[in-house]
Design an enzyme around this catalytic site. Sequence first.
Site, PDB file in Angstrom:
ATOM      1  N   GLU A 167       0.817  -1.212   0.000  1.00 25.65           N
ATOM      2  CA  GLU A 167       0.000   0.000   0.000  1.00 25.65           C
ATOM      3  C   GLU A 167       0.852   1.264   0.000  1.00 25.65           C
ATOM      4  OE1 GLU A 167      -4.260  -1.373   1.945  1.00 25.65           O
ATOM      5  OE2 GLU A 167      -2.993   0.038   3.051  1.00 25.65           O
ATOM      6  N   HIS A 221      10.329 -26.271  -0.669  1.00 24.86           N
ATOM      7  CA  HIS A 221       9.853 -27.451  -1.390  1.00 24.86           C
ATOM      8  C   HIS A 221       8.651 -27.123  -2.275  1.00 24.86           C
ATOM      9  CE1 HIS A 221      12.519 -30.291   0.758  1.00 24.86           C
ATOM     10  NE2 HIS A 221      12.477 -29.338   1.675  1.00 24.86           N
ATOM     11  N   LYS A 224     -14.008  -1.304  -3.762  1.00 24.02           N
ATOM     12  CA  LYS A 224     -15.148  -1.018  -2.884  1.00 24.02           C
ATOM     13  C   LYS A 224     -16.285  -0.376  -3.677  1.00 24.02           C
ATOM     14  CE  LYS A 224     -12.340  -0.230   1.286  1.00 24.02           C
ATOM     15  NZ  LYS A 224     -11.983   0.765   2.331  1.00 24.02           N
TER      16      LYS A 224
END
EC number: 5.3.1.9
Length: 438
Positions: free
Chosen positions: A289, A310, A424
């Site tokens: 951010e 792995h 949003k």
Amino acid sequence: MKVTFKKDYLKDFVADSEVELLKPTAGFVRDTLLARTGVGNEMEDWLTLPSDYDKEEFARILKVADKIKSDSKVLVVIGIGGSYLGARAVIEFLKSEFHNEKANKEGLPEVYFVGTSASGRYIDDVIDLIGNRDFSINIISKSGTTTEPAIAFRTFKSLIEKKYGKEEASKRIFATTDAHKGALLNVAKENGYERFVVPDGIGGRYSVLSAVGLLPIAVAGINIQKLMDGAKAAQEEFAKDEDILNKPSILYAIYRNILYRKGFDVETIVGYEPQFRFLFEWWKQLMAESEGKDNKGIYPTSAIFSTDLHSIGQYIQDGKKILFETILDITKPISDRVVPSADDNTDNLDYILNKPMKEVNEAALTATAQAHTSAGVPNILLQLDDLDEFNLGNLIYFFEAAVAVSGYLDGINPFDQPGVEIYKTNMFKILGKPGYTD
């Protein structure tokens, strides 16, 4: 007791002359931050938070934490992004991933985080875990209208009021919100919830050392004063008038910036303890951010080794050279466990019989750093003296200062996050929220 920046694995990637070249600019950036004359300076109160915080509120946090510990078996923390990541990071880093399973043995409440997604199943699971036990709620939201935590608060507010009645429930709900405005502030006032403040001059990702993070952390049995003391030491070190290359946070910012300019667009933060996982999640938000804007920025990822060796280890070793690693290591052993004996040696482990697990883990760290750097992957090494509140507070401030410097070095505002709002708005349109139409 501070973060130590080690450049042992960087000599083939960054020359000292390159660091010296950026030194004056980094010094100017540091001074700009301290003078609060740069872009986004209205959101820089985190700079002095470890020394300049509300002592009365801090005392209330401790008092409320004691109340919750005495009357609740569970604390439900409702928030998203910076409203929960910091607290969860600190709790799991210091207590372990199994802190809830161990809480009752320690006489502490379990702490569950909800409102972090729109998953109904996750809410169902937390309600099942609470069962018939006593619980309290800490709702953390500056506005009170962010969709995911607002849904969770509706759900758990109804649950707690049904269990205790509205009057008693109001004594078990604690709101951390804006001091002056917002839907949650209004609800808290109407219902008489005890309130704590989401500071105006501190963004969510920088807020862990405010009431946003400190109440859940204190409920988990962590010494928040020592956490603040460690951050204060880092604050003083950052502001001290000395050679800026003696400051680990600035060194970290400089080396990151140089590597980024050389085409290393991805940073993978690496730890060798599973309990680092949520600290890395907090770090990812802080970095992404703060830096990811204006078509710029290092993309932050994380890994827990040896586990992820792995899986993604193959790509790091042999894949496209787009990333560098930042290793976080604790120098003091956090466990005294050793490699045990066995009736036979069919697994061929007797060559490390009775060796401390810390020594095995350090061997994995060194071997991996050597392997990756030899394949063209730069490695930064950050070391903490110990796994405790003071050192973690120091590390938190270290990362906050480093990304602020790094953002300014890259020519962006590290204190806003305009891109977060777009999803949003789209979500409101899709769900038909009044006032949001195509």
